[in-house]
Design an enzyme around this catalytic site. Structure first.
Site, PDB file in Angstrom:
ATOM      1  N   GLU A   1       8.999   4.539   0.654  1.00 12.15           N
ATOM      2  CA  GLU A   1       9.420   3.149   0.512  1.00 12.15           C
ATOM      3  C   GLU A   1       9.736   2.575   1.885  1.00 12.15           C
ATOM      4  OE1 GLU A   1      10.401  -0.488  -0.308  1.00 12.15           O
ATOM      5  OE2 GLU A   1       9.581   0.814  -1.866  1.00 12.15           O
TER       6      GLU A   1
ATOM      7  N   ASP B   1       2.950  -5.265  -3.350  1.00 13.44           N
ATOM      8  CA  ASP B   1       2.998  -6.715  -3.138  1.00 13.44           C
ATOM      9  C   ASP B   1       1.575  -7.247  -2.995  1.00 13.44           C
ATOM     10  OD1 ASP B   1       3.389  -9.340  -2.264  1.00 13.44           O
ATOM     11  OD2 ASP B   1       5.207  -8.802  -1.164  1.00 13.44           O
TER      12      ASP B   1
END
Length: 205
Positions: A49, A99
């Site tokens: 992440e 995203d």
């Protein structure tokens, strides 16, 4: 641990055991990684992440649950895959709701590009697979195009219930929104390439 720049990871050293390695790239707060690790205690799960606070939360949750076979890494995803993952060492790669950067001027920021897909192929073991899930139809079509160009990859159908839902998948399905998913399995091998690695260190918790 924080490997030096350009140092390929030794998975047996990272996890303290030899087991199939699964990458959750863009793991957020770890909802999928943790649920999947409970289902598969015999697999090593690396949750990657890029946002520090999310990575800290995922690491804290894994520690509280005593999931020693889950490691959380705070790092740029593309950089990690290109510079730290040994070729032909990964059994599964999960790309869950990255995203989409829908505006045309932001397209260069999208994770799934031809270069990234090439790095995915290089990282996978023959027989391993990459899985992509998104709520964006245009991004799904783009991913299908990019992955479809790789002769080493063969598309497969995902069986219902094979994987626990991620946080975003749960939200979108509850709202009755469409979710698009695909799996590609590596059917051949590729040779290791020397790839340029520059930039920052990474941290694993």
């Amino acid at each position: 641990m924080a490997p030096s720049t350009g140092q390929r990871l030794d998975w047996e050293v990272v996890f303290g055991r030899k087991a199939p390695v699964v990458l959750d790239l863009g793991a957020g707060e770890g909802s999928f990684s943790l649920a999947y690790s409970v289902r598969h205690p015999g697999k090593n799960i690396m949750a990657v992440e890029r946002k520090a606070e999310r990575a800290r939360k995922a690491a804290s949750r894994a520690q509280r649950l005593g999931l020693d076979h889950v490691k959380v890494l705070h790092c740029d995803i593309g950089y990690f895959l290109r510079c730290f993952v040994p070729p032909s060492s990964i059994w599964e790669i999960h790309l869950l709701f990255p995203d989409p950067w829908p505006k045309r001027r932001h397209a260069k920021r999208r994770l799934i590009t031809p270069a990234f897909v090439s790095d995915v192929v290089l990282a996978l073991l023959p027989g391993g697979f990459v899985r992509f899930v998104t709520d964006q139809a245009f991004y799904f079509e783009q991913a299908v195009e990019h992955f479809g160009r790789q002769k080493e990859l063969q598309p497969e159908k995902e069986e219902v219930g094979s994987f626990p839902p991620s946080k975003f998948e749960t939200i979108f399905l509850a709202q009755g929104l469409p979710v698009y998913r695909a799996i590609w399995r590596k059917i051949g091998g590729v040779l290791e390439q020397e790839l340029p690695c520059a930039l920052s260190g990474i941290s694993v918790r």
